[in-house]
Design a protein around this motif. Structure first.
Motif, PDB file in Angstrom:
ATOM      1  N   SER A   7       0.847  -1.184   0.000  1.00  0.00           N
ATOM      2  CA  SER A   7       0.000   0.000   0.000  1.00  0.00           C
ATOM      3  C   SER A   7       0.882   1.233   0.000  1.00  0.00           C
ATOM      4  N   GLY A   8       0.253   2.385  -0.225  1.00  0.00           N
ATOM      5  CA  GLY A   8       0.982   3.641  -0.159  1.00  0.00           C
ATOM      6  C   GLY A   8       1.324   4.252  -1.496  1.00  0.00           C
ATOM      7  N   GLY A   9       1.017   3.544  -2.570  1.00  0.00           N
ATOM      8  CA  GLY A   9       1.276   4.117  -3.881  1.00  0.00           C
ATOM      9  C   GLY A   9       0.320   5.255  -4.188  1.00  0.00           C
ATOM     10  N   SER A  17       7.361  12.903  -2.227  1.00  0.00           N
ATOM     11  CA  SER A  17       7.681  11.704  -1.459  1.00  0.00           C
ATOM     12  C   SER A  17       6.470  10.797  -1.329  1.00  0.00           C
ATOM     13  N   LEU A  18       6.755   9.531  -1.182  1.00  0.00           N
ATOM     14  CA  LEU A  18       5.742   8.529  -0.848  1.00  0.00           C
ATOM     15  C   LEU A  18       6.388   7.510   0.073  1.00  0.00           C
ATOM     16  N   ARG A  19       5.574   6.887   0.909  1.00  0.00           N
ATOM     17  CA  ARG A  19       6.062   5.776   1.712  1.00  0.00           C
ATOM     18  C   ARG A  19       5.216   4.552   1.420  1.00  0.00           C
ATOM     19  N   LEU A  20       5.855   3.542   0.898  1.00  0.00           N
ATOM     20  CA  LEU A  20       5.179   2.282   0.630  1.00  0.00           C
ATOM     21  C   LEU A  20       5.273   1.377   1.845  1.00  0.00           C
ATOM     22  N   SER A  21       4.224   0.597   2.047  1.00  0.00           N
ATOM     23  CA  SER A  21       4.212  -0.387   3.120  1.00  0.00           C
ATOM     24  C   SER A  21       3.949  -1.770   2.542  1.00  0.00           C
ATOM     25  N   CYS A  22       4.546  -2.758   3.158  1.00  0.00           N
ATOM     26  CA  CYS A  22       4.334  -4.158   2.776  1.00  0.00           C
ATOM     27  C   CYS A  22       4.027  -4.931   4.054  1.00  0.00           C
ATOM     28  N   ILE A  70      14.837   1.840   3.023  1.00  0.00           N
ATOM     29  CA  ILE A  70      14.029   0.686   3.419  1.00  0.00           C
ATOM     30  C   ILE A  70      14.171   0.467   4.912  1.00  0.00           C
ATOM     31  N   SER A  71      13.104   0.052   5.552  1.00  0.00           N
ATOM     32  CA  SER A  71      13.121  -0.231   6.977  1.00  0.00           C
ATOM     33  C   SER A  71      12.045  -1.261   7.276  1.00  0.00           C
ATOM     34  N   ARG A  72      12.066  -1.771   8.497  1.00  0.00           N
ATOM     35  CA  ARG A  72      11.043  -2.757   8.855  1.00  0.00           C
ATOM     36  C   ARG A  72      10.696  -2.666  10.326  1.00  0.00           C
ATOM     37  N   ASP A  73       9.484  -3.093  10.639  1.00  0.00           N
ATOM     38  CA  ASP A  73       8.994  -3.176  12.011  1.00  0.00           C
ATOM     39  C   ASP A  73       8.450  -4.580  12.181  1.00  0.00           C
ATOM     40  N   LYS A  76       5.088  -5.300  13.706  1.00  0.00           N
ATOM     41  CA  LYS A  76       3.918  -5.045  12.858  1.00  0.00           C
ATOM     42  C   LYS A  76       3.954  -5.871  11.575  1.00  0.00           C
ATOM     43  N   ASN A  77       4.975  -6.724  11.457  1.00  0.00           N
ATOM     44  CA  ASN A  77       5.116  -7.537  10.236  1.00  0.00           C
ATOM     45  C   ASN A  77       5.079  -6.664   8.981  1.00  0.00           C
ATOM     46  N   THR A  78       5.729  -5.530   9.062  1.00  0.00           N
ATOM     47  CA  THR A  78       5.640  -4.545   7.985  1.00  0.00           C
ATOM     48  C   THR A  78       7.032  -4.058   7.583  1.00  0.00           C
ATOM     49  N   VAL A  79       7.206  -3.947   6.283  1.00  0.00           N
ATOM     50  CA  VAL A  79       8.423  -3.374   5.720  1.00  0.00           C
ATOM     51  C   VAL A  79       8.025  -2.117   4.951  1.00  0.00           C
ATOM     52  N   TYR A  80       8.843  -1.088   5.088  1.00  0.00           N
ATOM     53  CA  TYR A  80       8.540   0.201   4.479  1.00  0.00           C
ATOM     54  C   TYR A  80       9.589   0.555   3.419  1.00  0.00           C
ATOM     55  N   LEU A  81       9.153   1.323   2.457  1.00  0.00           N
ATOM     56  CA  LEU A  81      10.076   1.926   1.500  1.00  0.00           C
ATOM     57  C   LEU A  81       9.748   3.408   1.428  1.00  0.00           C
ATOM     58  N   GLN A  82      10.590   4.204   2.064  1.00  0.00           N
ATOM     59  CA  GLN A  82      10.439   5.651   2.015  1.00  0.00           C
ATOM     60  C   GLN A  82      11.089   6.155   0.736  1.00  0.00           C
ATOM     61  N   MET A  83      10.317   6.827  -0.083  1.00  0.00           N
ATOM     62  CA  MET A  83      10.810   7.298  -1.377  1.00  0.00           C
ATOM     63  C   MET A  83      10.746   8.820  -1.406  1.00  0.00           C
TER      64      MET A  83
END
Length: 129
Positions: A7-9, A17-22, A70-73, A76-83
């Motif tokens: 999500s986040g597109g 900027s956008l931040r994608l979440s997985c 890129i980062s992860r939590d 929360k079982n979530t990986v982020y991509l800050q663009m």
């Protein structure tokens, strides 16, 4: 059942900027690394970034270095991509993928070799000039 949900597109102007979440679900009793990929119209799928289980082993394609993070939590079982500083050439469908393993160094090597076990459906990122 393993699922990866991106999500986040969206649509953003160049320089924005956008931040994608997985969000990853259905993976138990093992560790996993995550990679972000993208596919632009008429082009091959491209590796963008990857991260190991504990947040180490981060890697980026040269074209996004210094702009994406890129980062992860794991709680929360979530990986982020800050663009940041997005460019029109970043326009693509962005996918996340999981690479499973028990040993973190092995996971990171698998990411480096492009060995991924599960994929999400993707989220569209469009950058206007």
């Amino acid at each position: 059942q393993v699922q990866l949900l991106e999500s986040g597109g969206g649509l953003v102007q160049a320089g924005g900027s956008l931040r994608l979440s997985c969000v990853v679900s259905g993976i138990y009793n093992t560790k996993y690394g995550v990679g972000w990929f993208r596919r632009a119209p008429g082009r091959e799928r491209e590796f963008v970034s990857g991260i190991g289980w504990s947040g180490g082993g981060t890697r980026y394609v040269d074209s996004v270095k210094g702009r994406f993070a890129i980062s992860r939590d794991n709680a929360k079982n979530t990986v982020y991509l800050q663009m940041d500083s997005l460019k029109p050439e970043d326009t693509a469908v962005y996918y996340c993928a999981a690479s499973l393993g028990i040993i973190e160094s092995v996971i990171e090597r698998r990411i480096g070799r492009g060995e991924f076990d599960y994929w999400g459906q993707g989220t569209q990122v469009t950058v206007s000039a």
